[in-house]
Design a protein around this motif. Structure first.
Motif, PDB file in Angstrom:
ATOM      1  N   VAL A 115      -3.394  13.334 -14.569  1.00  0.00           N
ATOM      2  CA  VAL A 115      -4.118  13.383 -13.291  1.00  0.00           C
ATOM      3  C   VAL A 115      -5.353  12.488 -13.343  1.00  0.00           C
ATOM      4  O   VAL A 115      -5.573  11.660 -12.449  1.00  0.00           O
ATOM      5  CB  VAL A 115      -4.519  14.835 -12.935  1.00  0.00           C
ATOM      6  CG1 VAL A 115      -5.460  14.864 -11.736  1.00  0.00           C
ATOM      7  CG2 VAL A 115      -3.286  15.670 -12.661  1.00  0.00           C
ATOM      8  N   SER A 116      -6.158  12.622 -14.406  1.00  0.00           N
ATOM      9  CA  SER A 116      -7.393  11.833 -14.474  1.00  0.00           C
ATOM     10  C   SER A 116      -7.104  10.343 -14.635  1.00  0.00           C
ATOM     11  O   SER A 116      -7.758   9.510 -14.007  1.00  0.00           O
ATOM     12  CB  SER A 116      -8.303  12.339 -15.595  1.00  0.00           C
ATOM     13  OG  SER A 116      -7.708  12.121 -16.848  1.00  0.00           O
ATOM     14  N   GLU A 117      -6.122   9.996 -15.445  1.00  0.00           N
ATOM     15  CA  GLU A 117      -5.768   8.584 -15.645  1.00  0.00           C
ATOM     16  C   GLU A 117      -5.193   7.979 -14.367  1.00  0.00           C
ATOM     17  O   GLU A 117      -5.486   6.834 -14.021  1.00  0.00           O
ATOM     18  CB  GLU A 117      -4.772   8.466 -16.798  1.00  0.00           C
ATOM     19  CG  GLU A 117      -4.359   7.058 -17.120  1.00  0.00           C
ATOM     20  CD  GLU A 117      -5.459   6.191 -17.701  1.00  0.00           C
ATOM     21  OE1 GLU A 117      -5.239   4.972 -17.798  1.00  0.00           O
ATOM     22  OE2 GLU A 117      -6.537   6.710 -18.048  1.00  0.00           O
ATOM     23  N   THR A 118      -4.380   8.750 -13.660  1.00  0.00           N
ATOM     24  CA  THR A 118      -3.792   8.264 -12.410  1.00  0.00           C
ATOM     25  C   THR A 118      -4.886   7.991 -11.382  1.00  0.00           C
ATOM     26  O   THR A 118      -4.923   6.906 -10.789  1.00  0.00           O
ATOM     27  CB  THR A 118      -2.788   9.294 -11.855  1.00  0.00           C
ATOM     28  OG1 THR A 118      -1.724   9.453 -12.796  1.00  0.00           O
ATOM     29  CG2 THR A 118      -2.209   8.839 -10.529  1.00  0.00           C
ATOM     30  N   ARG A 161       0.843  -1.207   0.000  1.00  0.00           N
ATOM     31  CA  ARG A 161       0.000   0.000   0.000  1.00  0.00           C
ATOM     32  C   ARG A 161       0.872   1.248   0.000  1.00  0.00           C
ATOM     33  O   ARG A 161       0.596   2.215  -0.718  1.00  0.00           O
ATOM     34  CB  ARG A 161      -0.926  -0.015   1.209  1.00  0.00           C
ATOM     35  CG  ARG A 161      -1.871   1.167   1.238  1.00  0.00           C
ATOM     36  CD  ARG A 161      -2.900   0.990   2.367  1.00  0.00           C
ATOM     37  NE  ARG A 161      -3.725   2.149   2.534  1.00  0.00           N
ATOM     38  CZ  ARG A 161      -4.752   2.477   1.769  1.00  0.00           C
ATOM     39  NH1 ARG A 161      -5.081   1.697   0.773  1.00  0.00           N
ATOM     40  NH2 ARG A 161      -5.456   3.565   1.989  1.00  0.00           N
ATOM     41  N   GLN A 162       1.932   1.239   0.784  1.00  0.00           N
ATOM     42  CA  GLN A 162       2.855   2.374   0.839  1.00  0.00           C
ATOM     43  C   GLN A 162       3.502   2.594  -0.528  1.00  0.00           C
ATOM     44  O   GLN A 162       3.629   3.729  -0.982  1.00  0.00           O
ATOM     45  CB  GLN A 162       3.939   2.126   1.899  1.00  0.00           C
ATOM     46  CG  GLN A 162       4.899   3.280   2.049  1.00  0.00           C
ATOM     47  CD  GLN A 162       4.215   4.546   2.533  1.00  0.00           C
ATOM     48  OE1 GLN A 162       3.301   4.503   3.361  1.00  0.00           O
ATOM     49  NE2 GLN A 162       4.627   5.677   2.008  1.00  0.00           N
ATOM     50  N   ARG A 163       3.877   1.514  -1.182  1.00  0.00           N
ATOM     51  CA  ARG A 163       4.470   1.603  -2.527  1.00  0.00           C
ATOM     52  C   ARG A 163       3.472   2.210  -3.513  1.00  0.00           C
ATOM     53  O   ARG A 163       3.836   3.061  -4.325  1.00  0.00           O
ATOM     54  CB  ARG A 163       4.900   0.208  -2.971  1.00  0.00           C
ATOM     55  CG  ARG A 163       5.546   0.154  -4.318  1.00  0.00           C
ATOM     56  CD  ARG A 163       6.003  -1.262  -4.612  1.00  0.00           C
ATOM     57  NE  ARG A 163       6.262  -1.437  -6.020  1.00  0.00           N
ATOM     58  CZ  ARG A 163       6.218  -2.592  -6.644  1.00  0.00           C
ATOM     59  NH1 ARG A 163       5.958  -3.693  -5.976  1.00  0.00           N
ATOM     60  NH2 ARG A 163       6.465  -2.671  -7.925  1.00  0.00           N
ATOM     61  N   ALA A 164       2.216   1.792  -3.439  1.00  0.00           N
ATOM     62  CA  ALA A 164       1.179   2.308  -4.337  1.00  0.00           C
ATOM     63  C   ALA A 164       0.930   3.796  -4.086  1.00  0.00           C
ATOM     64  O   ALA A 164       0.838   4.585  -5.032  1.00  0.00           O
ATOM     65  CB  ALA A 164      -0.111   1.513  -4.167  1.00  0.00           C
ATOM     66  N   LEU A 165       0.839   4.191  -2.829  1.00  0.00           N
ATOM     67  CA  LEU A 165       0.607   5.598  -2.512  1.00  0.00           C
ATOM     68  C   LEU A 165       1.785   6.465  -2.934  1.00  0.00           C
ATOM     69  O   LEU A 165       1.604   7.566  -3.465  1.00  0.00           O
ATOM     70  CB  LEU A 165       0.332   5.758  -1.015  1.00  0.00           C
ATOM     71  CG  LEU A 165      -0.979   5.153  -0.519  1.00  0.00           C
ATOM     72  CD1 LEU A 165      -1.055   5.224   1.001  1.00  0.00           C
ATOM     73  CD2 LEU A 165      -2.165   5.842  -1.152  1.00  0.00           C
ATOM     74  N   SER A 166       2.978   5.969  -2.730  1.00  0.00           N
ATOM     75  CA  SER A 166       4.174   6.691  -3.153  1.00  0.00           C
ATOM     76  C   SER A 166       4.207   6.858  -4.671  1.00  0.00           C
ATOM     77  O   SER A 166       4.528   7.932  -5.182  1.00  0.00           O
ATOM     78  CB  SER A 166       5.418   5.935  -2.675  1.00  0.00           C
ATOM     79  OG  SER A 166       6.577   6.532  -3.172  1.00  0.00           O
ATOM     80  N   LEU A 167       3.856   5.806  -5.375  1.00  0.00           N
ATOM     81  CA  LEU A 167       3.825   5.848  -6.842  1.00  0.00           C
ATOM     82  C   LEU A 167       2.770   6.842  -7.326  1.00  0.00           C
ATOM     83  O   LEU A 167       3.021   7.633  -8.242  1.00  0.00           O
ATOM     84  CB  LEU A 167       3.545   4.451  -7.391  1.00  0.00           C
ATOM     85  CG  LEU A 167       3.460   4.310  -8.902  1.00  0.00           C
ATOM     86  CD1 LEU A 167       4.756   4.741  -9.565  1.00  0.00           C
ATOM     87  CD2 LEU A 167       3.147   2.864  -9.260  1.00  0.00           C
ATOM     88  N   MET A 168       1.621   6.841  -6.698  1.00  0.00           N
ATOM     89  CA  MET A 168       0.563   7.781  -7.089  1.00  0.00           C
ATOM     90  C   MET A 168       1.013   9.224  -6.867  1.00  0.00           C
ATOM     91  O   MET A 168       0.813  10.085  -7.723  1.00  0.00           O
ATOM     92  CB  MET A 168      -0.717   7.503  -6.309  1.00  0.00           C
ATOM     93  CG  MET A 168      -1.872   8.368  -6.755  1.00  0.00           C
ATOM     94  SD  MET A 168      -3.382   7.858  -5.928  1.00  0.00           S
ATOM     95  CE  MET A 168      -4.555   8.922  -6.710  1.00  0.00           C
TER      96      MET A 168
END
Length: 84
Positions: free
Chosen positions: A37-40, A7-14
């Protein structure tokens, strides 16, 4: 309270993807930045229900990391066409 590594990896990537959109210098300018922004947000919301640590979640993170690298290196905001 700690956050799971996936989850931390995903939030950091976002966050990294959204930061890239702020300073976007691609051909499409502001239109491509808005697309990023919209695709992310769409992509991360769509995949939010994937089980952490699962193979599908790992593939999604790897795909997102690859798209980010392509965007930064080639200044192309759109997904790369797969080779058949």
């Amino acid at each position: 309270m700690s956050v799971a590594p996936a989850r931390q990896r995903a939030l950091s990537l976002m966050r990294r993807m959204l930061r890239v959109s702020r300073g976007w210098q691609g051909e499409g300018g502001a239109q491509e930045a808005a697309y990023i922004v919209s695709e992310t947000t769409r992509s991360f919301r769509e995949r939010a229900t994937l089980p952490e640590g699962g193979a599908e979640a790992e593939r999604a993170l790897e795909e997102a990391e690859g798209r980010l690298e392509m965007a930064q290196h080639y200044s192309i905001a759109y997904p790369r066409m797969p080779h058949v």
